[in-house]
Design a protein around this motif. Sequence first.
Motif, PDB file in Angstrom:
ATOM      1  N   GLU A   7       0.824  -1.223   0.000  1.00 13.04           N
ATOM      2  CA  GLU A   7       0.000   0.000   0.000  1.00 13.04           C
ATOM      3  C   GLU A   7       0.851   1.262   0.000  1.00 13.04           C
ATOM      4  O   GLU A   7       0.415   2.299  -0.481  1.00 13.04           O
ATOM      5  CB  GLU A   7      -1.019  -0.014   1.139  1.00 13.04           C
ATOM      6  N   ASN A   8       2.068   1.155   0.520  1.00 13.08           N
ATOM      7  CA  ASN A   8       2.994   2.279   0.426  1.00 13.08           C
ATOM      8  C   ASN A   8       3.367   2.526  -1.037  1.00 13.08           C
ATOM      9  O   ASN A   8       3.392   3.664  -1.512  1.00 13.08           O
ATOM     10  CB  ASN A   8       4.247   1.990   1.256  1.00 13.08           C
ATOM     11  N   TYR A   9       3.589   1.419  -1.763  1.00 11.02           N
ATOM     12  CA  TYR A   9       3.912   1.523  -3.187  1.00 11.02           C
ATOM     13  C   TYR A   9       2.756   2.157  -3.967  1.00 11.02           C
ATOM     14  O   TYR A   9       2.958   2.827  -4.973  1.00 11.02           O
ATOM     15  CB  TYR A   9       4.203   0.114  -3.718  1.00 11.02           C
ATOM     16  N   ILE A  45       9.035  11.787   1.615  1.00 15.09           N
ATOM     17  CA  ILE A  45      10.009  10.735   1.943  1.00 15.09           C
ATOM     18  C   ILE A  45      11.169  10.644   0.955  1.00 15.09           C
ATOM     19  O   ILE A  45      12.284  10.323   1.324  1.00 15.09           O
ATOM     20  CB  ILE A  45       9.283   9.350   1.997  1.00 15.09           C
ATOM     21  N   HIS A  46      10.876  10.892  -0.330  1.00 15.03           N
ATOM     22  CA  HIS A  46      11.903  10.657  -1.363  1.00 15.03           C
ATOM     23  C   HIS A  46      12.323  11.967  -2.027  1.00 15.03           C
ATOM     24  O   HIS A  46      11.785  12.331  -3.073  1.00 15.03           O
ATOM     25  CB  HIS A  46      11.353   9.738  -2.462  1.00 15.03           C
ATOM     26  N   ASN A  47      13.302  12.648  -1.473  1.00 20.26           N
ATOM     27  CA  ASN A  47      13.659  13.942  -2.086  1.00 20.26           C
ATOM     28  C   ASN A  47      14.276  13.813  -3.477  1.00 20.26           C
ATOM     29  O   ASN A  47      13.968  14.583  -4.371  1.00 20.26           O
ATOM     30  CB  ASN A  47      14.513  14.798  -1.135  1.00 20.26           C
ATOM     31  N   PHE A  53       1.648   9.832  -2.826  1.00 21.75           N
ATOM     32  CA  PHE A  53       1.393  10.875  -1.827  1.00 21.75           C
ATOM     33  C   PHE A  53       2.644  11.147  -0.984  1.00 21.75           C
ATOM     34  O   PHE A  53       2.966  12.293  -0.655  1.00 21.75           O
ATOM     35  CB  PHE A  53       0.258  10.335  -0.939  1.00 21.75           C
ATOM     36  N   HIS A  54       3.356  10.049  -0.631  1.00 20.10           N
ATOM     37  CA  HIS A  54       4.497  10.220   0.279  1.00 20.10           C
ATOM     38  C   HIS A  54       5.779  10.669  -0.433  1.00 20.10           C
ATOM     39  O   HIS A  54       6.758  10.972   0.237  1.00 20.10           O
ATOM     40  CB  HIS A  54       4.756   8.912   1.050  1.00 20.10           C
ATOM     41  N   ILE A  55       5.763  10.709  -1.776  1.00 21.69           N
ATOM     42  CA  ILE A  55       7.016  11.009  -2.495  1.00 21.69           C
ATOM     43  C   ILE A  55       7.649  12.341  -2.052  1.00 21.69           C
ATOM     44  O   ILE A  55       8.822  12.379  -1.689  1.00 21.69           O
ATOM     45  CB  ILE A  55       6.819  10.940  -4.030  1.00 21.69           C
ATOM     46  N   GLU A 112      14.487   4.218   1.843  1.00 25.79           N
ATOM     47  CA  GLU A 112      13.571   5.223   2.402  1.00 25.79           C
ATOM     48  C   GLU A 112      12.187   4.619   2.635  1.00 25.79           C
ATOM     49  O   GLU A 112      11.549   4.855   3.663  1.00 25.79           O
ATOM     50  CB  GLU A 112      13.485   6.440   1.462  1.00 25.79           C
ATOM     51  N   ASP A 113      11.734   3.800   1.672  1.00 22.70           N
ATOM     52  CA  ASP A 113      10.429   3.139   1.828  1.00 22.70           C
ATOM     53  C   ASP A 113      10.452   2.142   2.992  1.00 22.70           C
ATOM     54  O   ASP A 113       9.515   2.088   3.781  1.00 22.70           O
ATOM     55  CB  ASP A 113      10.035   2.409   0.535  1.00 22.70           C
ATOM     56  N   GLU A 114      11.539   1.363   3.063  1.00 22.10           N
ATOM     57  CA  GLU A 114      11.652   0.378   4.151  1.00 22.10           C
ATOM     58  C   GLU A 114      11.531   1.039   5.508  1.00 22.10           C
ATOM     59  O   GLU A 114      10.812   0.569   6.383  1.00 22.10           O
ATOM     60  CB  GLU A 114      13.027  -0.298   4.104  1.00 22.10           C
TER      61      GLU A 114
HETATM   62 FE   LIG Z   1       8.053   5.205  -1.781  1.00 20.31          FE
END
Ligand SMILES: [Fe+2]
Length: 361
Positions: free
Chosen positions: A198-200, A209-211, A204-206, A318-320
């Motif tokens: 569900e994170n994948y 969380i992922h600069n 929304f989180h990009i 970062e996702d982990e």
């Molecule tokens: Fe991600």
Amino acid sequence: MQNFFVDEDIRKASTISSEFYTSETCFELSKEKIFAKTWQFIGDTDEIRLSGQLVPQTILPGFMDEPVLLVRDKDDKLNCMSNVCTHRGNILVENVCQENQIRCRYHGRRFDLNGKFKQMPEFENVECFPTEKDDLQKVPFGVWSKLIFASIKPEMQLEDAIGEMQKRLSFLRLAEYKLEPARSRDYLVKCHWALYCENYLEGFHIPFIHNSLNAAIDYGTYTTELYRYSNLQLALSKGGEDVFDLPKDSPDFGKQVSAYYYWIFPNIMFNFYPWGLSVNVIRPMGTSLTKVSFLTYIYDESKLDRGAGAGLDKVEREDEAIVENVQKGVRSRFYDSGRYSPARETGTHHFHRLICEFMNK
Ligand SMILES: [Fe+2]
Ligand code: FES
């Protein structure tokens, strides 16, 4: 186990109850209710090019543990069958080999390359023997270009699972993609498999969380398209570099597409970049442990490490880190479920709805 419910209308809906992630019973039930009924990616045809080749595979090792056997028969046709001997259940083929029949090394039962029973020593007086039950069971399978899929008891046709992706990406020369073991790897993540998925399923989180990924893609144009058993997240490039060279008949012609992120219910992701493909197979290992296999297929090496498909290892870490945090949160006695952003979480909502549909059957 409760009946899971997620409202069809995302504006009214709450996320799936945390019982789904915490309960051992749900975890066990999901094997037959979800994973046996859907399609799994089990490899590619490069491993099985010669007639007479036998390639043993296991569907989701450590979870489903279903032994299957890929066989290229004398007519060059690919077959997929159970790798379990119909006599007393020995595993038939343990290593890749090339043969003109399948022979069980326990008591010598033999089958032809289509899994048909041929002969068995010391069975002269056995009544009603052999019957169809002595043949190896066929395992439903299908191939998209070189990618092989199998399912134990599929509830949908393979086409219903991957057809949208196949059509949209028919311009790709998949047959020329090559698996690169040196660039493939497994990650162990301390979370429930569904939290990883569900994170994948949301971009929304990009920005949070992922600069570096956020610098490569245009978050404002990030879209999610939902299909029956799959969805697509489309990321457009900020700079117009490292994008797909799309043919005129592509529905995306004229767009600066930097990545096609396809997810196939319940646990497979196909991430297409101009350099090739990263397949992610999400393997449940326990209610709090998941193995994620990144399989890297390269098409154009010169485009590696650029654009949205660069630095995948950093994005993965970062996702982990964030999903391992969420794993602790969903076990809290103070948390059961939350609400969705209708603008940004349609993919996650779609996933939760499918889990409810399969678990409640
Ligand atoms: Fe991600
Ligand atoms: S288990 Fe295969 S021949 Fe006995």
